[in-house]
Design an enzyme around this catalytic site. Structure first.
Site, short mmCIF file in Angstrom:
data_model
loop_
_atom_site.label_atom_id
_atom_site.label_comp_id
_atom_site.label_asym_id
_atom_site.label_seq_id
_atom_site.Cartn_x
_atom_site.Cartn_y
_atom_site.Cartn_z
N ASP A 31 0.90 -0.99 -0.15
CA ASP A 31 0.16 0.04 0.17
C ASP A 31 0.94 1.19 0.02
O ASP A 31 1.72 1.39 0.82
CB ASP A 31 -0.93 0.00 1.36
CG ASP A 31 -2.01 0.85 1.30
OD1 ASP A 31 -1.73 2.12 0.68
OD2 ASP A 31 -3.09 0.63 1.61
N LEU A 73 -7.57 -5.60 -1.77
CA LEU A 73 -8.30 -4.59 -1.45
C LEU A 73 -7.92 -3.34 -2.02
O LEU A 73 -8.66 -2.19 -1.60
CB LEU A 73 -8.24 -4.44 0.19
CG LEU A 73 -9.13 -5.51 0.99
CD1 LEU A 73 -8.53 -6.93 0.90
CD2 LEU A 73 -9.26 -4.95 2.28
N TYR A 146 -17.19 3.99 -9.87
CA TYR A 146 -16.87 3.23 -8.84
C TYR A 146 -17.26 1.69 -9.29
O TYR A 146 -16.69 0.74 -9.14
CB TYR A 146 -17.04 3.97 -7.47
CG TYR A 146 -16.74 2.71 -6.42
CD1 TYR A 146 -15.44 2.72 -6.36
CD2 TYR A 146 -17.34 2.25 -5.64
CE1 TYR A 146 -14.74 1.71 -5.15
CE2 TYR A 146 -16.92 1.40 -4.55
CZ TYR A 146 -15.70 1.11 -4.19
OH TYR A 146 -15.15 0.20 -3.53
N LYS A 150 -15.47 -1.65 -10.10
CA LYS A 150 -15.28 -2.92 -9.39
C LYS A 150 -16.25 -4.00 -10.07
O LYS A 150 -15.75 -5.24 -10.15
CB LYS A 150 -16.11 -2.58 -8.08
CG LYS A 150 -15.42 -1.84 -6.99
CD LYS A 150 -14.32 -2.71 -6.51
CE LYS A 150 -13.23 -1.97 -5.43
NZ LYS A 150 -12.35 -2.77 -4.85
#
Ligand code: UDP
Length: 317
Positions: A31, A73, A146, A150
């Protein structure tokens, strides 16, 4: 086990990493974000943070080769970003997912992909079953980028699944809890939290009759861990959520009551919070049958309990 968590410095990723470390497993977080939410894990010798993007191919490749299980994630999330920087949302969410799945496929590592209840859009037929239709607005409304990003990620997951990769898609329903977002930003709980702590009015968009099923992070994490462990979850999209549907007015009322704040609530136009490109989802509630049957998990924390713990945490900060 060796667990790779892309986006592990974020809200859900930090709680997920903590859960796997708590089980005695090794966790590496990939990250680029500051490590504010995982600072408390740094002392654990089984924990490691690589501050790079999932788009850094060589680094990603090495970490996927190291891992036994990959949680993907890493994503740009939050309505402020959907309407503020759709380019970033699309690039990181679509290309990043493709990169992670490609690396996992080369090394034959199971992937648990974090998708979202946002993929159902504003389908009026609640509760949303995993096979329910997706009802999105025009591409000229940035909010939908978004959900689209996804959903593209999910299609990539199922494409790789057809080629033999073990993949689980989890669709989270408004997960909240300690470390959610900065006060005043991100999602409704942290926006209301900032207003509560200053005793200002809570800005309910519209008449506040829109609903959500807020899911406490500990419940979401239990489901996420099980998705990594259980073979029977592979190849499926699974809702992760609570069945406790509340209107946003009710959410505001409960937060005021639980915090003991002198705040009131006021109704504001959506333009007062998001300047353009915003459209609301009127109702969002999951069907949780698959979560129960495939993951063996039911949301156990009530909204009052979860909000109470969250408010306490933010007060202490
Ligand atoms: N909302 C609100 N006031 C705010 C921010 C959000 O009433 O200051 C509402 C928003 O219109 C939506 C709900 O709270 O109906 C949840 O918004 P959030 O951005 O947290 O996530 P969403 O569920 O829409 O993805």
């Amino acid at each position: 086990m060796k667990i790779l968590v892309t986006g592990g410095a974020g809200f859900l990723g930090s709680h997920l990493s903590e859960a796997w470390l708590g089980r005695g497993d090794e966790v590496t977080v990939l990250d680029p974000a500051p490590d504010l939410k995982i600072r408390h894990l740094r002392a654990n010798p089984k924990f490691r943070v690589i501050r790079e993007s999932v788009l850094e191919r060589a680094i990603l490749e090495g970490l996927v080769a190291w891992a036994d299980l990959v949680y993907h994630l890493a994503a740009v999330v939050g309505v402020e970003h959907y309407v503020g920087d759709p380019y970033q949302v699309l690039t990181v969410n679509i290309n990043g997912t493709q990169e992670v799945l490609g690396a996992a496929f080369r090394h034959q590592k199971k992937v648990v992909f974090s998708s979202t209840s946002e993929v159902y859009g504003r389908n009026p037929a609640v509760p949303f079953h995993e096979d329910s239709d997706r009802v999105l607005g025009t591409t000229q409304i940035d909010r939908w980028c978004y959900a689209t990003s996804k959903a593209a990620g999910e299609h990539f997951c199922f494409a790789f699944a057809r080629m033999g990769l073990p993949v689980v898609v989890l669709r989270y329903f408004n997960v909240y809890g300690p470390r959610l977002d900065r006060l005043d930003s991100g999602r409704v709980v942290t926006i209301f939290m900032g207003q509560l702590l200053r005793g200002e009015p809570l800005t309910v968009i519209g008449d506040g009759s829109q609903t959500r099923a807020f899911t406490y992070v500990a419940d979401a994490v239990r489901a996420t861990v099980e998705a990594g462990l259980r073979r029977e979850a592979e190849g499926w999209a699974i809702n992760v959520g609570s069945e406790e549907e509340v209107t946003i007015r009710e959410l505001a009322a409960r937060m005021i009551k639980l915090s003991g704040s002198p705040s009131r609530m006021i109704s504001v136009a959506k333009e007062a919070v998001y300047d353009r490109g915003y459209e609301d989802v009127p109702r969002r509630v999951p069907s949780v049958r698959r979560m129960r049957e495939l993951l063996g998990v039911r949301a156990a924390v009530t909204l009052d309990e979860g909000l109470g713990r969250t408010i306490e945490w933010f007060k202490r900060q």
